[in-house]
Design a protein around this motif. Structure first.
Motif, PDB file in Angstrom:
ATOM      1  N   ASN A   1       0.998  -1.456   0.110  1.00  0.00           N
ATOM      2  CA  ASN A   1       0.023  -0.245  -0.400  1.00  0.00           C
ATOM      3  C   ASN A   1       1.055   1.683   0.278  1.00  0.00           C
ATOM      4  O   ASN A   1       0.398   2.207  -0.035  1.00  0.00           O
ATOM      5  CB  ASN A   1      -0.859   0.038   1.347  1.00  0.00           C
ATOM      6  CG  ASN A   1      -1.817  -1.339   0.655  1.00  0.00           C
ATOM      7  OD1 ASN A   1      -2.388  -1.509   0.229  1.00  0.00           O
ATOM      8  ND2 ASN A   1      -2.229  -1.457   2.692  1.00  0.00           N
ATOM      9  N   ARG A   2       1.678   1.296   0.085  1.00  0.00           N
ATOM     10  CA  ARG A   2       2.449   2.584   0.466  1.00  0.00           C
ATOM     11  C   ARG A   2       3.988   2.579  -1.000  1.00  0.00           C
ATOM     12  O   ARG A   2       4.736   3.394  -1.238  1.00  0.00           O
ATOM     13  CB  ARG A   2       4.134   2.328   1.755  1.00  0.00           C
ATOM     14  CG  ARG A   2       3.382   2.436   3.028  1.00  0.00           C
ATOM     15  CD  ARG A   2       4.447   2.258   3.943  1.00  0.00           C
ATOM     16  NE  ARG A   2       4.987   3.579   4.296  1.00  0.00           N
ATOM     17  CZ  ARG A   2       6.737   3.054   3.833  1.00  0.00           C
ATOM     18  NH1 ARG A   2       7.166   1.536   4.255  1.00  0.00           N
ATOM     19  NH2 ARG A   2       7.030   4.283   3.680  1.00  0.00           N
ATOM     20  N   GLY A   3       3.991   1.517  -1.669  1.00  0.00           N
ATOM     21  CA  GLY A   3       4.245   1.000  -3.499  1.00  0.00           C
ATOM     22  C   GLY A   3       3.860   1.746  -4.574  1.00  0.00           C
ATOM     23  O   GLY A   3       2.589   2.107  -4.333  1.00  0.00           O
ATOM     24  N   HIS A   4       4.329   1.510  -5.637  1.00  0.00           N
ATOM     25  CA  HIS A   4       2.919   1.231  -6.847  1.00  0.00           C
ATOM     26  C   HIS A   4       3.769   0.661  -7.925  1.00  0.00           C
ATOM     27  O   HIS A   4       4.869   0.580  -8.760  1.00  0.00           O
ATOM     28  CB  HIS A   4       4.071   3.028  -7.680  1.00  0.00           C
ATOM     29  CG  HIS A   4       3.344   3.886  -7.118  1.00  0.00           C
ATOM     30  ND1 HIS A   4       1.845   4.537  -7.303  1.00  0.00           N
ATOM     31  CD2 HIS A   4       4.226   5.180  -6.588  1.00  0.00           C
ATOM     32  CE1 HIS A   4       2.055   5.725  -6.479  1.00  0.00           C
ATOM     33  NE2 HIS A   4       3.400   5.869  -5.989  1.00  0.00           N
ATOM     34  N   MET A   5       3.479  -1.288  -7.695  1.00  0.00           N
ATOM     35  CA  MET A   5       3.901  -1.784  -8.486  1.00  0.00           C
ATOM     36  C   MET A   5       2.903  -1.773  -9.435  1.00  0.00           C
ATOM     37  O   MET A   5       3.242  -2.590 -10.578  1.00  0.00           O
ATOM     38  CB  MET A   5       3.424  -3.144  -7.677  1.00  0.00           C
ATOM     39  CG  MET A   5       3.581  -5.079  -8.048  1.00  0.00           C
ATOM     40  SD  MET A   5       3.779  -5.885  -6.475  1.00  0.00           S
ATOM     41  CE  MET A   5       1.550  -6.174  -6.817  1.00  0.00           C
ATOM     42  N   ASP A   6       2.084  -1.063  -9.623  1.00  0.00           N
ATOM     43  CA  ASP A   6       1.882  -0.793 -10.784  1.00  0.00           C
ATOM     44  C   ASP A   6       2.451  -0.335 -11.801  1.00  0.00           C
ATOM     45  O   ASP A   6       2.341  -0.729 -13.067  1.00  0.00           O
ATOM     46  CB  ASP A   6       0.232  -0.008 -10.609  1.00  0.00           C
ATOM     47  CG  ASP A   6       0.691   1.481  -9.802  1.00  0.00           C
ATOM     48  OD1 ASP A   6       1.743   1.473  -8.895  1.00  0.00           O
ATOM     49  OD2 ASP A   6      -0.500   2.266 -10.383  1.00  0.00           O
ATOM     50  N   SER A   7       3.558   0.782 -11.427  1.00  0.00           N
ATOM     51  CA  SER A   7       4.427   1.463 -12.379  1.00  0.00           C
ATOM     52  C   SER A   7       5.008  -0.339 -12.870  1.00  0.00           C
ATOM     53  O   SER A   7       5.275   0.161 -13.861  1.00  0.00           O
ATOM     54  CB  SER A   7       4.936   2.065 -11.417  1.00  0.00           C
ATOM     55  OG  SER A   7       4.779   3.756 -11.068  1.00  0.00           O
TER      56      SER A   7
END
Length: 604
Positions: free
Chosen positions: A561-567
């Protein structure tokens, strides 16, 4: 139409004249009742008879064998990380690294199996020997787990960790684990090729069956892993490790017995000797003649006559000359110093003069390498299904009617998608493509592999989109309201891409490698998967190092929730598109192998 001419009352001469279509049918009828035309032999070493060897009877035995062997292998690998953490007390990071190394080793061992098969043992003997090693490794793992590792009894589940173990017990465990890797790795690249050997390409019906075989082969592989990923995975997760390993060992033993039972039915290609020496001879011979002006036509280059080829008895068919890599053609240019004479005969120096077939073998490998390199990025995408897809699923809501769905079990949708798309392609897409392209094969292997790359791109976009909305819907306490079933499209798309990419890859490398390198072609598919694992780890490490600067959590932190795995998923989609563009250029440059007596197909 038949016309009979009566010469006299004792002798009758029959002159049969056929139309073009009737002639082809008559030849096929003659072939179907006689020997195979591709040089295969039976288990006695005699030319194989069509109606007594090979065909779908042998093919089905091999398909079931593959399904049982895959069930056995994945029965160990599917929960190996959990076994290392719960039973051997390894950390999550160490366990994941050890499993990655072990999996990569399995695929690297495929090169050893392919080399022994193509060079010395042949595919049947290689498959049998490595399956025995595979069974012994599983038995040793089962015995070690039941008697030495699962102590105290009942440990190894989610709540009860096992006690400590001596160094000797751990050594025995790893010995059994790498016996399994060695046995499965040496067996895998040969069984698919051995299955395709059961169908004669010169027969129209069997040639069609050979193409179908690769689809069903990949289907049997997935069905075997489906049982492991569901039933055996559940048993092992509940702590029944020994039972799961014994089930895998029993499946492998049954696969071996089934394989041996078909011995009298199989067709075989004879091994063609060490390919490394043949390649080195071409390089040395062409280097020695670097000043020679290469003739424009391949007619002036050296090739064995039929008698010499029969005397060597390796069963390899001649490869016709192709344009490109002209500097290698010097190795087949005849010079007066290429032969040595003795009182009894004149012999050729193989380090000064090579055959056109030898030269073309090396050309085939050089042409295949760019295509093979382009498949590695696809393998990077494919590996996300067993890693980041599971991590993503663990951060989503799992409940369905009071039952919690394990994130790893979502791979069942991939397997079901593979099964559905194989039948959809065979029954719908291929006939439609045949009518549109006017090609009896429908889409070529290279075209299907390209489609596989595009579908994989869509799968990464789907995964990125799901992750984007998961992040937006995440609540303040860190939980997520997005349900895990939203992952179904990305798993299904990966499954569809496998049908185009991996099945097409198996067909392509099998059809485009020379007779003496068939198993090597299948090994290339496996090493692509291995390198995909390694490249995936390297990309994730590099991305985290770049994105964790200035106190940022990075794209793939422990708390998603603190990351950007979508990127990260979108980045993989961009890499796949770039890879697709390079792949198209390589596919347009590629020129297919031309085997004597075999029709040339257009592959791009």
């Amino acid at each position: 139409m038949a016309m009979v001419k009566q010469e006299d009352q004792k002798n009758v001469k029959i002159d049969v004249t056929y139309g073009e279509g009737e002639k082809e049918d008559a030849m096929e009828e003659e072939f179907s009742c006689g020997h195979t035309q591709d040089g295969t032999v039976d288990f006695r070493g005699k030319p194989a008879i069509k109606n007594k060897s090979g065909g779908w009877l042998a093919g089905i035995i091999i398909l079931v064998n593959q399904g049982l062997a895959t069930l056995a292998f994945f029965g160990v690998s599917v929960n190996l990380v959990l076994f290392l953490t719960r039973v051997l007390h390894q950390s999550n990071e160490d366990a994941a690294n050890n499993v990655s190394k072990w999996t990569g080793t399995v695929y690297m061992f495929s090169l050893i199996g392919a080399f022994l098969s193509d060079s010395y043992w042949g595919r049947y003997k290689t498959c049998a020997i490595f399956q025995v090693i595979f069974v012994l490794g599983l038995v040793l793992l089962s015995v070690t787990s039941q008697l030495l590792l699962i102590r105290p009894e009942g440990c190894g589940d989610e709540y009860n960790r096992c006690g400590s173990h001596s160094s000797m017990v751990v050594v025995i465990f790893y010995m059994s684990l790498y016996m399994i890797a060695f046995g499965n790795g040496g067996y895998q690249p040969n069984i698919a090729t051995f299955g395709s050997d059961q169908f004669d390409e010169s027969d129209r019906t069997e040639a069609h069956s050979k193409v179908s075989f690769f689809s069903y082969f990949y289907l049997s592989l997935n069905l075997g892993s489906l049982f492991s990923n569901t039933f055996l995975s559940y048993l092992e997760d509940k702590g029944s490790w020994a039972m799961g390993f014994w089930a895998s060992g029993g499946s492998a033993l049954l696969a071996l017995i089934l394989f041996v039972s078909g011995t009298t039915r199989y067709r075989h290609f004879r091994p063609c000797g060490n390919p490394l020496s043949r390649v080195c001879q071409v390089i040395v011979a062409s280097s020695r003649k670097w000043k020679v002006m290469v003739p424009l036509s391949g007619d002036e280059l050296y090739e064995k006559d039929d008698k010499e080829a029969v005397d060597e008895g390796n069963g390899s068919r001649k490869i016709l000359h192709t344009e490109g890599f002209k500097f290698l053609d010097r190795a087949a240019y005849v010079d007066v110093d290429d032969f040595t004479a003795d009182p009894k005969s004149v012999s050729r120096d193989p380090w000064r003069l090579c055959t056109v077939t030898q030269v073309e073998e090396l050309k085939c490998v050089l042409r295949l390498l760019p295509i093979w390199l382009c498949t590695i990025i696809y393998s990077v995408v494919f590996t996300q299904m067993a890693s980041l897809f599971v991590v993503q699923g663990a951060a989503m809501r799992h409940d369905v009617f009071g039952f919690s769905i394990p994130p790893a079990s979502m791979s069942a949708f991939d397997i079901l998608s593979v099964a559905a798309f194989i039948f959809f392609y065979r029954r719908v897409l291929q006939p439609l493509a045949c009518r549109i392209t006017k090609n009896p094969r429908g889409l070529t292997e290279l075209q299907r592999m390209g489609i596989g790359l595009l579908v994989a791109t869509v799968a990464m976009l789907s995964a990125g989109t799901v992750e984007y909305f998961r992040l937006r819907m995440a609540t303040a306490n860190g939980s997520s309201r997005l349900h895990i079933m939203w992952q179904m499209p990305q798993y299904a798309l990966i499954g569809a891409s496998e049908v185009f990419m991996y099945v097409g890859q198996l067909e392509f490398f099998n059809g485009q490698t020379p007779d003496g390198l068939k198993s090597f072609g299948s090994a290339l598919c496996m090493t692509s998967m291995s390198l995909g694992n390694y490249f995936s780890d390297a990309i994730v490490t590099a991305v985290m190092k770049i994105t964790t600067v200035k106190g940022r959590a990075g794209w793939i932190p422990e708390d998603l929730n603190r990351g950007h795995m979508d990127s990260f998923y979108y980045m993989l989609a961009v890499l796949t598109v770039i890879d697709f563009v390079i792949y198209v250029l390589c596919a347009r440059w590629y020129r297919c192998i031309r085997i004597e007596g075999k029709s040339t197909k257009v592959y791009h």
